[in-house]
Design a protein around this motif. Structure first.
Motif, PDB file in Angstrom:
ATOM      1  N   ALA A   1       0.833  -1.206   0.000  1.00 23.77           N
ATOM      2  CA  ALA A   1       0.000   0.000   0.000  1.00 23.77           C
ATOM      3  C   ALA A   1       0.870   1.260   0.000  1.00 23.77           C
ATOM      4  CB  ALA A   1      -0.926  -0.012   1.214  1.00 23.77           C
ATOM      5  N   TYR A   2       1.956   1.257   0.792  1.00 20.32           N
ATOM      6  CA  TYR A   2       2.876   2.394   0.826  1.00 20.32           C
ATOM      7  C   TYR A   2       3.506   2.615  -0.549  1.00 20.32           C
ATOM      8  CZ  TYR A   2       3.052   3.483   5.854  1.00 20.32           C
ATOM      9  OH  TYR A   2       2.766   3.915   7.112  1.00 20.32           O
TER      10      TYR A   2
ATOM     11  N   HIS B   1       2.396   1.744  -3.491  1.00 26.51           N
ATOM     12  CA  HIS B   1       1.390   2.230  -4.439  1.00 26.51           C
ATOM     13  C   HIS B   1       1.150   3.728  -4.261  1.00 26.51           C
ATOM     14  CE1 HIS B   1      -2.779   2.907  -5.918  1.00 26.51           C
ATOM     15  NE2 HIS B   1      -2.372   2.099  -6.885  1.00 26.51           N
ATOM     16  N   ASP B   2       1.057   4.189  -3.011  1.00 29.10           N
ATOM     17  CA  ASP B   2       0.802   5.608  -2.743  1.00 29.10           C
ATOM     18  C   ASP B   2       1.964   6.486  -3.202  1.00 29.10           C
ATOM     19  OD1 ASP B   2      -1.693   5.121  -1.714  1.00 29.10           O
ATOM     20  OD2 ASP B   2      -1.026   5.052   0.374  1.00 29.10           O
TER      21      ASP B   2
ATOM     22  N   ASP C   1       1.944   6.688  -7.004  1.00 24.00           N
ATOM     23  CA  ASP C   1       0.904   7.623  -7.460  1.00 24.00           C
ATOM     24  C   ASP C   1       1.426   9.057  -7.443  1.00 24.00           C
ATOM     25  OD1 ASP C   1      -0.958   5.732  -8.024  1.00 24.00           O
ATOM     26  OD2 ASP C   1      -2.217   6.086  -6.266  1.00 24.00           O
ATOM     27  N   PHE C   2       2.196   9.380  -6.398  1.00 26.22           N
ATOM     28  CA  PHE C   2       2.760  10.730  -6.313  1.00 26.22           C
ATOM     29  C   PHE C   2       3.822  10.945  -7.391  1.00 26.22           C
ATOM     30  CE2 PHE C   2       5.825  13.817  -4.470  1.00 26.22           C
ATOM     31  CZ  PHE C   2       4.986  14.926  -4.506  1.00 26.22           C
TER      32      PHE C   2
ATOM     33  N   LEU D   1      -6.272  15.064  -5.177  1.00 22.36           N
ATOM     34  CA  LEU D   1      -6.892  13.912  -4.537  1.00 22.36           C
ATOM     35  C   LEU D   1      -8.357  14.196  -4.218  1.00 22.36           C
ATOM     36  CD1 LEU D   1      -4.058  12.787  -2.062  1.00 22.36           C
ATOM     37  CD2 LEU D   1      -4.677  11.742  -4.257  1.00 22.36           C
TER      38      LEU D   1
ATOM     39  N   TYR E   1     -11.549  11.041  -3.699  1.00 22.74           N
ATOM     40  CA  TYR E   1     -11.092  10.051  -2.719  1.00 22.74           C
ATOM     41  C   TYR E   1     -11.782  10.318  -1.379  1.00 22.74           C
ATOM     42  CZ  TYR E   1      -7.243   7.986  -5.418  1.00 22.74           C
ATOM     43  OH  TYR E   1      -6.505   7.300  -6.342  1.00 22.74           O
TER      44      TYR E   1
ATOM     45  N   SER F   1      -8.859   7.914   2.812  1.00 24.69           N
ATOM     46  CA  SER F   1      -7.846   7.580   1.802  1.00 24.69           C
ATOM     47  C   SER F   1      -6.882   8.731   1.593  1.00 24.69           C
ATOM     48  CB  SER F   1      -8.529   7.222   0.474  1.00 24.69           C
ATOM     49  OG  SER F   1      -9.343   6.070   0.621  1.00 24.69           O
TER      50      SER F   1
ATOM     51  N   ARG G   1      -4.496   8.861   4.487  1.00 23.02           N
ATOM     52  CA  ARG G   1      -3.484   7.805   4.392  1.00 23.02           C
ATOM     53  C   ARG G   1      -2.407   8.156   3.377  1.00 23.02           C
ATOM     54  NH1 ARG G   1      -5.756   4.056   1.387  1.00 23.02           N
ATOM     55  NH2 ARG G   1      -4.316   4.513  -0.315  1.00 23.02           N
ATOM     56  N   LYS G   2      -2.806   8.626   2.202  1.00 22.03           N
ATOM     57  CA  LYS G   2      -1.847   8.947   1.147  1.00 22.03           C
ATOM     58  C   LYS G   2      -0.892  10.064   1.581  1.00 22.03           C
ATOM     59  CE  LYS G   2      -4.572   7.487  -2.870  1.00 22.03           C
ATOM     60  NZ  LYS G   2      -3.506   6.710  -3.549  1.00 22.03           N
TER      61      LYS G   2
ATOM     62  N   VAL H   1       1.523   8.751   4.218  1.00 23.60           N
ATOM     63  CA  VAL H   1       2.571   7.919   3.619  1.00 23.60           C
ATOM     64  C   VAL H   1       3.660   8.798   3.026  1.00 23.60           C
ATOM     65  CG1 VAL H   1       3.078   6.377   1.680  1.00 23.60           C
ATOM     66  CG2 VAL H   1       1.145   5.894   3.182  1.00 23.60           C
TER      67      VAL H   1
END
Length: 295
Positions: A25-26, A28-29, A32-33, A60, A65, A69, A72-73, A76
């Motif tokens: 998950a980390y 992926h975030d 995305d950035f 975002l 989102y 979410s 969280r993003k 991270v």
């Protein structure tokens, strides 16, 4: 940038002991950035400013989102830059001052004791699958363990004689949790009359197995719980974590102290456990309003 991301992942694995699911998950975030940086033609993490971080936050929100979410993003990315600063790859953290959205405080969903009793009695234990399902439900309710912790239980973790379970939780922290006579009885029946029949030709140390004989996964446990609900004739969606919520709520309702419940749940901070006191207060208010003549 991919080199720095790999360094960050190694840090999460070695120093933080995060699970593969959390690390994925980390990763992926952060990726995305990186895509956002390419869109903005920012080719160096050192060049990202507070304004860029704010612009990413706006994006975002624009993508609709959920607040959870978004939080969280951003968290991270804040951790990612904190790591980069520690390793002297960047000089500042552009996400340090970004204001996170306020989350709604939702009370944990749980089963009432009568509802769980109904579920226990609804399981047909005449075949190995039913014996496994009852043992699974009884053990999760008896111990309050997380779904991932349940999937990871090995035969050697269960002490039937002392009725104690060794659980490996988040960050690979271990704790011992006792379980009661009902869970012990269901486990013994599953181990003696169910597991071996399900195992077939497989040979592995995991306690709970699927119909093919391989270890039960988190997704498999989720499927089993929903099937139990469906077969009981209920028409609502459940998640196995509700059993953990029920475990904590019922203990507090019956007089257990908060510190003990914290230790049993494996919470690092008491604040994580205190949410269940709000559940018990809501229950008290509901009972009062229903039964007091001048409520």
């Amino acid at each position: 940038m991919n080199f720095l991301l790999q360094k960050f992942i190694e840090y999460l694995q070695i120093e933080k002991n995060y699970s593969q699911y959390t690390i994925g998950a980390y990763k992926h975030d952060v990726q995305d950035f990186f895509m956002f940086m390419n869109e903005q033609e920012i080719h160096n993490l050192q060049l990202v400013t507070y304004q860029d971080a704010r612009l990413y936050l706006t994006k975002l929100y624009g993508q609709r989102y959920a607040k959870k979410s978004v939080t969280r993003k951003i968290s991270v990315l804040r951790s990612f830059y904190k790591f980069l600063m520690r390793e002297s790859y960047v000089k500042s953290n552009p996400f340090a001052q970004v204001t996170l959205p306020k989350l709604e405080k939702r009370l944990p969903e749980f089963f009432y004791e009568q509802e769980l009793e109904f579920l226990f009695h609804s399981i047909d234990t005449s075949d190995p699958v039913g014996k496994r399902d009852l043992a699974l439900l009884e053990l999760m309710y008896a111990t309050g363990i997380r779904v991932a912790e349940c999937a990871g239980i090995r035969l050697s973790d269960v002490d039937e004689q002392l009725s104690v379970l060794l659980v490996t939780g988040k960050g690979k922290k271990q704790r011992y949790i006792p379980f009661g006579s009902m869970a012990r009885k269901a486990l013994q029946d599953y181990l003696q009359n169910g597991r071996q029949k399900l195992m077939k030709k497989h040979n592995h140390p995991f306690l709970f197995v699927n119909q093919r004989g391989t270890p039960l996964t988190v997704r498999g446990i989720q499927y089993i719980f929903q099937r139990i609900i469906d077969q009981a004739g209920e028409n609502y969606h459940v998640h196995p974590h509700m059993i953990r919520h029920s475990f904590a709520t019922h203990l507090l309702n019956n007089g257990a102290d908060l510190r003990t419940v914290q230790e049993l749940l494996g919470h690092s901070h008491l604040s994580s456990t205190q949410v269940y006191t709000h559940v018990t207060k809501e229950r008290l208010k509901k009972v009062y309003s229903q039964h007091h003549p001048r409520a």
